[in-house]
Structures are given as C-alpha cells and as structure tokens.
Design a protein around this motif. Structure first.
Motif, PDB file in Angstrom:
ATOM      1  N   PHE A   1       0.831  -1.201  -0.060  1.00 32.52           N
ATOM      2  CA  PHE A   1      -0.023  -0.009   0.034  1.00 32.52           C
ATOM      3  C   PHE A   1       0.878   1.225   0.057  1.00 32.52           C
ATOM      4  CE2 PHE A   1      -2.770  -3.526   2.106  1.00 32.52           C
ATOM      5  CZ  PHE A   1      -3.786  -3.277   1.077  1.00 32.52           C
ATOM      6  N   GLY A   2       2.058   1.202  -0.333  1.00 33.94           N
ATOM      7  CA  GLY A   2       3.069   2.383  -0.407  1.00 33.94           C
ATOM      8  C   GLY A   2       2.600   3.373  -1.450  1.00 33.94           C
ATOM      9  N   ASP A   3       2.079   3.204  -2.327  1.00 31.93           N
ATOM     10  CA  ASP A   3       1.472   4.002  -3.509  1.00 31.93           C
ATOM     11  C   ASP A   3       0.301   4.952  -2.707  1.00 31.93           C
ATOM     12  OD1 ASP A   3       3.438   3.596  -5.011  1.00 31.93           O
ATOM     13  OD2 ASP A   3       2.269   2.328  -6.512  1.00 31.93           O
ATOM     14  N   LEU A   4      -0.441   4.105  -1.943  1.00 37.01           N
ATOM     15  CA  LEU A   4      -1.846   4.818  -1.497  1.00 37.01           C
ATOM     16  C   LEU A   4      -1.364   5.527  -0.167  1.00 37.01           C
ATOM     17  CD1 LEU A   4      -4.955   5.094  -1.039  1.00 37.01           C
ATOM     18  CD2 LEU A   4      -4.807   3.184   0.381  1.00 37.01           C
ATOM     19  N   VAL A   5      -0.443   5.283   0.457  1.00 38.44           N
ATOM     20  CA  VAL A   5      -0.012   5.975   1.492  1.00 38.44           C
ATOM     21  C   VAL A   5       0.640   7.362   0.986  1.00 38.44           C
ATOM     22  CG1 VAL A   5       1.667   6.123   3.630  1.00 38.44           C
ATOM     23  CG2 VAL A   5       0.025   4.103   3.013  1.00 38.44           C
ATOM     24  N   ALA A   6       1.477   7.278   0.099  1.00 41.34           N
ATOM     25  CA  ALA A   6       2.084   8.456  -0.472  1.00 41.34           C
ATOM     26  C   ALA A   6       1.022   9.416  -1.231  1.00 41.34           C
ATOM     27  CB  ALA A   6       3.197   7.898  -1.522  1.00 41.34           C
ATOM     28  N   SER A   7      -0.074   8.973  -1.473  1.00 41.78           N
ATOM     29  CA  SER A   7      -1.103   9.898  -2.003  1.00 41.78           C
ATOM     30  C   SER A   7      -1.815  10.502  -1.120  1.00 41.78           C
ATOM     31  CB  SER A   7      -1.907   9.043  -3.149  1.00 41.78           C
ATOM     32  OG  SER A   7      -2.827   8.249  -2.404  1.00 41.78           O
ATOM     33  N   LEU A   8      -1.699  10.343   0.209  1.00 45.75           N
ATOM     34  CA  LEU A   8      -2.611  10.640   1.224  1.00 45.75           C
ATOM     35  C   LEU A   8      -1.903  11.997   1.535  1.00 45.75           C
ATOM     36  CD1 LEU A   8      -3.162   7.702   3.531  1.00 45.75           C
ATOM     37  CD2 LEU A   8      -4.867   8.750   2.289  1.00 45.75           C
ATOM     38  N   PRO A   9      -2.657  13.262   1.862  1.00 44.83           N
ATOM     39  CA  PRO A   9      -2.187  14.357   2.431  1.00 44.83           C
ATOM     40  C   PRO A   9      -1.224  14.241   3.611  1.00 44.83           C
ATOM     41  CG  PRO A   9      -4.493  14.367   2.344  1.00 44.83           C
ATOM     42  CD  PRO A   9      -4.216  13.023   2.006  1.00 44.83           C
ATOM     43  N   ARG A  10      -0.074  15.067   3.543  1.00 48.35           N
ATOM     44  CA  ARG A  10       0.940  14.786   4.628  1.00 48.35           C
ATOM     45  C   ARG A  10       1.417  16.001   5.516  1.00 48.35           C
ATOM     46  NH1 ARG A  10       6.461  16.068   4.397  1.00 48.35           N
ATOM     47  NH2 ARG A  10       7.750  14.565   5.430  1.00 48.35           N
ATOM     48  N   ARG A  11       1.686  15.731   6.653  1.00 46.41           N
ATOM     49  CA  ARG A  11       2.324  17.084   7.414  1.00 46.41           C
ATOM     50  C   ARG A  11       3.201  16.639   8.239  1.00 46.41           C
ATOM     51  NH1 ARG A  11      -3.027  18.885  11.367  1.00 46.41           N
ATOM     52  NH2 ARG A  11      -2.195  17.574  13.020  1.00 46.41           N
ATOM     53  N   GLU A  12       4.060  17.321   8.793  1.00 45.65           N
ATOM     54  CA  GLU A  12       4.969  16.894   9.900  1.00 45.65           C
ATOM     55  C   GLU A  12       4.647  17.541  11.331  1.00 45.65           C
ATOM     56  OE1 GLU A  12       9.261  17.659   9.147  1.00 45.65           O
ATOM     57  OE2 GLU A  12       8.711  16.947   6.844  1.00 45.65           O
ATOM     58  N   GLN A  13       4.515  16.871  12.465  1.00 44.91           N
ATOM     59  CA  GLN A  13       4.323  17.394  13.486  1.00 44.91           C
ATOM     60  C   GLN A  13       5.509  16.888  14.581  1.00 44.91           C
ATOM     61  OE1 GLN A  13       0.567  17.108  14.876  1.00 44.91           O
ATOM     62  NE2 GLN A  13       1.051  16.876  16.954  1.00 44.91           N
ATOM     63  N   SER A  14       6.297  17.681  15.111  1.00 45.68           N
ATOM     64  CA  SER A  14       7.426  17.365  15.730  1.00 45.68           C
ATOM     65  C   SER A  14       8.174  16.586  15.076  1.00 45.68           C
ATOM     66  CB  SER A  14       6.722  16.528  17.172  1.00 45.68           C
ATOM     67  OG  SER A  14       8.049  16.529  18.075  1.00 45.68           O
ATOM     68  N   ILE A  15       8.498  15.193  15.516  1.00 44.44           N
ATOM     69  CA  ILE A  15       9.274  14.244  14.815  1.00 44.44           C
ATOM     70  C   ILE A  15       8.534  13.116  13.887  1.00 44.44           C
ATOM     71  CG2 ILE A  15      11.228  14.422  16.324  1.00 44.44           C
ATOM     72  CD1 ILE A  15      10.299  11.858  17.288  1.00 44.44           C
ATOM     73  N   LEU A  16       7.360  13.450  13.854  1.00 45.91           N
ATOM     74  CA  LEU A  16       6.396  12.565  13.149  1.00 45.91           C
ATOM     75  C   LEU A  16       5.886  13.186  11.643  1.00 45.91           C
ATOM     76  CD1 LEU A  16       3.942  11.204  15.921  1.00 45.91           C
ATOM     77  CD2 LEU A  16       5.683   9.998  14.938  1.00 45.91           C
ATOM     78  N   GLU A  17       5.853  12.107  10.837  1.00 46.03           N
ATOM     79  CA  GLU A  17       5.349  12.353   9.547  1.00 46.03           C
ATOM     80  C   GLU A  17       3.960  11.508   9.661  1.00 46.03           C
ATOM     81  OE1 GLU A  17       7.353  11.406   6.010  1.00 46.03           O
ATOM     82  OE2 GLU A  17       9.522  11.980   6.864  1.00 46.03           O
ATOM     83  N   LEU A  18       2.941  12.641   9.449  1.00 46.11           N
ATOM     84  CA  LEU A  18       1.434  12.183   9.578  1.00 46.11           C
ATOM     85  C   LEU A  18       0.920  12.059   8.245  1.00 46.11           C
ATOM     86  CD1 LEU A  18       0.722  14.492  12.472  1.00 46.11           C
ATOM     87  CD2 LEU A  18       1.270  12.059  12.729  1.00 46.11           C
ATOM     88  N   ARG A  19      -0.062  11.368   8.096  1.00 49.11           N
ATOM     89  CA  ARG A  19      -0.883  11.272   6.775  1.00 49.11           C
ATOM     90  C   ARG A  19      -2.279  11.169   7.261  1.00 49.11           C
ATOM     91  NH1 ARG A  19       1.768  11.495   1.835  1.00 49.11           N
ATOM     92  NH2 ARG A  19       3.984  10.614   2.149  1.00 49.11           N
ATOM     93  N   LEU A  20      -3.167  12.087   6.529  1.00 51.06           N
ATOM     94  CA  LEU A  20      -4.568  12.212   6.853  1.00 51.06           C
ATOM     95  C   LEU A  20      -5.309  10.827   6.145  1.00 51.06           C
ATOM     96  CD1 LEU A  20      -6.792  13.897   7.680  1.00 51.06           C
ATOM     97  CD2 LEU A  20      -7.092  14.883   5.502  1.00 51.06           C
ATOM     98  N   TYR A  21      -5.771   9.976   7.030  1.00 48.09           N
ATOM     99  CA  TYR A  21      -6.425   8.958   6.566  1.00 48.09           C
ATOM    100  C   TYR A  21      -7.924   8.554   7.159  1.00 48.09           C
ATOM    101  CZ  TYR A  21      -7.409   3.756   5.519  1.00 48.09           C
ATOM    102  OH  TYR A  21      -8.070   2.900   5.234  1.00 48.09           O
ATOM    103  N   GLN A  22      -8.954   8.629   6.465  1.00 49.01           N
ATOM    104  CA  GLN A  22     -10.201   8.549   6.985  1.00 49.01           C
ATOM    105  C   GLN A  22     -10.606   9.581   7.921  1.00 49.01           C
ATOM    106  OE1 GLN A  22     -10.634   4.339   8.128  1.00 49.01           O
ATOM    107  NE2 GLN A  22     -11.253   3.861   5.908  1.00 49.01           N
TER     108      GLN A  22
END
Length: 164
Positions: free
Chosen positions: A36-57
C-alpha cells in the motif's frame, strides 16, 4: 497405550496466550508498506514534531501506522470473544495490558506462578498492538492464538456520526 493416554491428556492451550509465545514459523513475503505504499504516498501529509503524519479517513495518523491500518480494516476477522483494548497513547496502556492479561489468564497462569508470562515478557509481548500485527504481516500468528484473544490499539474509532 501410553502414547494414547498422553495424547488424550494433552490439552490444547486455552487463551489468552502471550502473543510472543505463538509462532507458526512463516515469514511474510511482503509487508503492507510494500503493498500500500503508493496509496499512503498519495494521502495528504504534514509534519508534527518528529512525526510524519498522513490524513487517513479523517484522522492524522503517523505514516508508519497507515499501511497496517489499511490491512487491518480489510483482513481482520474478529471472534465473538475477542477483547480489544482501545486507548490513547501515553495514558497507561502498558499497565492496562498487564492488568487485562493477568486477569484473563489467571486460571492458566496463577499470579504466584513462577512461570507467569508477565515475569518474563513485557505486557506488549503478551497483548500486541493489532495494527502492528497486520503492518508486519503477522496476521497468521494472530489466527493461531487460542480464544479469547487479547489485543490493543491506539487507532481512533471512525464509526457512524452521532446525531443528537
């Protein structure tokens, strides 16, 4: 005759059993990250502190949680007696896991027993994160656990909207 008596006296393990004590000997051929790497890469992304976050559902999740979450949602087959501990991160989850395991397994593992799993394993090894099980391709191990199965998650509940 002795072998038949021994076989009749052997009892299949009853749950809960520490997750780390169940091993079916298989290694996953691929991980959900690859699938599911391509699906995850297509999700909106933001960084918070040291985490990379993805907007899912509708929820911002750590990027490394998303593939396991997708596989969990698609492949998990619950049993009627499953126990899923749902908690926020950093709110006493390890303590809750230890209490739940000790309580549910008190018949198989009396508290004073020298062989009690919590004397040799971390509570996270006894009660696994369900999303990690699917993220690492260990769902066959989950299926091998006897009932009742104890599992944990930090995933948010994305159920139907409440109308007041």
């Amino acid at each position: 005759m002795a072998a038949a008596a021994a076989a009749s006296n052997s009892v299949a393990p009853s749950g809960p059993v520490p997750f780390n004590d169940v091993d079916d000997g298989t290694v996953p051929e691929h991980t959900p990250k690859e699938e599911f790497g391509d699906l995850v890469a297509s999700l909106p992304r933001r960084e918070q502190s040291i985490l990379e976050l993805r907007l899912y559902q509708g929820f911002w999740l750590p990027e490394h949680w998303v593939p396991g979450t997708i596989v969990f949602q698609r492949r998990f087959s619950p049993r009627p007696d499953d126990v899923i501990l749902a908690s926020y991160p950093k709110c006493g989850t390890t303590w809750l896991k230890a209490l739940a395991f000790a309580t549910a397994a008190r018949t198989a593992y009396p508290p004073a027993s020298a062989g009690h799993p919590l004397r040799r394993l971390n509570p996270h090894d006894c009660v696994p994160f369900i999303d990690d099980i699917f993220a690492t391709g260990e769902d066959a191990k989950l299926d091998a656990l006897p009932s009742p199965r104890l599992m944990n998650t930090h995933l948010p509940y994305a159920g139907p909207a409440l109308n007041f």
